[in-house]
Scaffold this motif. Sequence first.
Motif, PDB file in Angstrom:
ATOM      1  N   ILE A  82      19.642  36.124 -16.936  1.00  0.00           N
ATOM      2  CA  ILE A  82      19.119  35.219 -15.912  1.00  0.00           C
ATOM      3  C   ILE A  82      19.700  33.831 -16.164  1.00  0.00           C
ATOM      4  CG2 ILE A  82      17.045  34.170 -14.927  1.00  0.00           C
ATOM      5  CD1 ILE A  82      15.484  36.608 -15.958  1.00  0.00           C
ATOM      6  N   THR A  83      20.299  33.235 -15.134  1.00  0.00           N
ATOM      7  CA  THR A  83      20.879  31.900 -15.293  1.00  0.00           C
ATOM      8  C   THR A  83      20.315  30.946 -14.249  1.00  0.00           C
ATOM      9  OG1 THR A  83      22.766  32.280 -13.795  1.00  0.00           O
ATOM     10  CG2 THR A  83      23.025  32.960 -16.109  1.00  0.00           C
ATOM     11  N   ARG A  84      20.298  29.670 -14.606  1.00  0.00           N
ATOM     12  CA  ARG A  84      19.856  28.653 -13.655  1.00  0.00           C
ATOM     13  C   ARG A  84      20.805  28.566 -12.465  1.00  0.00           C
ATOM     14  NH1 ARG A  84      16.270  24.785 -15.278  1.00  0.00           N
ATOM     15  NH2 ARG A  84      16.291  24.272 -13.053  1.00  0.00           N
ATOM     16  N   ASN A 107       8.047  30.585  -1.882  1.00  0.00           N
ATOM     17  CA  ASN A 107       9.399  30.337  -1.401  1.00  0.00           C
ATOM     18  C   ASN A 107       9.335  29.698  -0.031  1.00  0.00           C
ATOM     19  OD1 ASN A 107      12.351  30.836  -0.799  1.00  0.00           O
ATOM     20  ND2 ASN A 107      12.144  31.901  -2.754  1.00  0.00           N
ATOM     21  N   LEU A 167      20.681  31.310  -5.143  1.00  0.00           N
ATOM     22  CA  LEU A 167      19.799  32.048  -4.233  1.00  0.00           C
ATOM     23  C   LEU A 167      18.830  31.121  -3.508  1.00  0.00           C
ATOM     24  CD1 LEU A 167      19.767  35.128  -3.678  1.00  0.00           C
ATOM     25  CD2 LEU A 167      21.105  34.432  -5.649  1.00  0.00           C
ATOM     26  N   LYS A 168      18.321  30.110  -4.186  1.00  0.00           N
ATOM     27  CA  LYS A 168      17.398  29.173  -3.538  1.00  0.00           C
ATOM     28  C   LYS A 168      18.097  28.434  -2.402  1.00  0.00           C
ATOM     29  CE  LYS A 168      14.080  25.489  -4.528  1.00  0.00           C
ATOM     30  NZ  LYS A 168      13.457  24.659  -5.598  1.00  0.00           N
ATOM     31  N   GLU A 226      19.810  31.198 -10.011  1.00  0.00           N
ATOM     32  CA  GLU A 226      18.568  30.800  -9.340  1.00  0.00           C
ATOM     33  C   GLU A 226      18.844  29.757  -8.262  1.00  0.00           C
ATOM     34  OE1 GLU A 226      16.244  29.486 -12.633  1.00  0.00           O
ATOM     35  OE2 GLU A 226      15.395  31.481 -13.026  1.00  0.00           O
ATOM     36  N   ARG A 227      19.667  28.758  -8.595  1.00  0.00           N
ATOM     37  CA  ARG A 227      19.993  27.714  -7.623  1.00  0.00           C
ATOM     38  C   ARG A 227      20.781  28.277  -6.442  1.00  0.00           C
ATOM     39  NH1 ARG A 227      20.481  24.277 -12.337  1.00  0.00           N
ATOM     40  NH2 ARG A 227      22.650  24.953 -12.606  1.00  0.00           N
ATOM     41  N   ILE A 253      15.251  36.269 -10.206  1.00  0.00           N
ATOM     42  CA  ILE A 253      15.744  34.912  -9.953  1.00  0.00           C
ATOM     43  C   ILE A 253      15.246  34.325  -8.637  1.00  0.00           C
ATOM     44  CG2 ILE A 253      17.816  35.121 -11.386  1.00  0.00           C
ATOM     45  CD1 ILE A 253      19.399  35.684  -8.799  1.00  0.00           C
ATOM     46  N   VAL A 254      14.412  35.072  -7.913  1.00  0.00           N
ATOM     47  CA  VAL A 254      13.840  34.576  -6.662  1.00  0.00           C
ATOM     48  C   VAL A 254      12.327  34.575  -6.802  1.00  0.00           C
ATOM     49  CG1 VAL A 254      13.529  35.001  -4.197  1.00  0.00           C
ATOM     50  CG2 VAL A 254      15.763  35.420  -5.255  1.00  0.00           C
ATOM     51  N   ASP A 255      11.703  33.434  -6.510  1.00  0.00           N
ATOM     52  CA  ASP A 255      10.245  33.332  -6.575  1.00  0.00           C
ATOM     53  C   ASP A 255       9.652  34.044  -5.366  1.00  0.00           C
ATOM     54  OD1 ASP A 255       7.576  32.630  -6.713  1.00  0.00           O
ATOM     55  OD2 ASP A 255       7.997  30.602  -7.435  1.00  0.00           O
TER      56      ASP A 255
END
Length: 232
Positions: free
Chosen positions: A169-171, A208, A177-178, A174-175, A202-204
Amino acid sequence: MRKLGMIGGMSWVSTRDYYERINRGVRARTSPMASAPLLIESLDFEPLWGLNSDEDWRRAGDVLAQSAERLVQAGAEGLIICANSMHKVYDQVAAAAGVPVLHIAECVGDAMHAANVTGAVLIGTRNVMTERFYRERLVAHGVDLLPPDMDMIEEIDRIIYQELMRGKITRDAERTLKTWITRKEQDGAEAVVLACTELAMIVDVDANVLPVFDSTRIHCNAAVDWMLATDN
């Protein structure tokens, strides 16, 4: 409870999540000491990824169909395939199994219909986002899907196979996909379908910019419903 067979290992990361979610669901709906009666065959994913040709997919279908037969012979009364992309060979697996096989896209479509969602964006591996086998199931439930985001397919596919399926899992992921989901909201999407069993890493899902329909969570809930059903 009915005994459920799980065709897993695609990847083991999401199979672990399936096992936990199904057991938690059974416990929540029965008693604190209850466990789900499960049979799990965790396949080696090495020969089952990066499939391109029809021959590759026929071979993969044979592997999953044989797994289904073994699980049924061991006592499984119904099955789930713990991966979205492998539902491309669903018909072959269901025919070999001879018992109910809960289709993940049908479960997602039912959940979206119940929530009165009629427009969404689909995110998953390349074949899930671009081919008909998954998209048509959702459309049949009255969901209008945005066209595949062709400029993002390669990057999302890379994140799934090179990072998430390896437990990474990487930041940056996450960024990515956000930002992408925010853009899809601006494009008019009402909701997001996480059609990859690892994407919730990686997705809340619960907080969201858009409502998120997590295929893993929905599939597990449907599995618990089936296991606890009292009808024949």
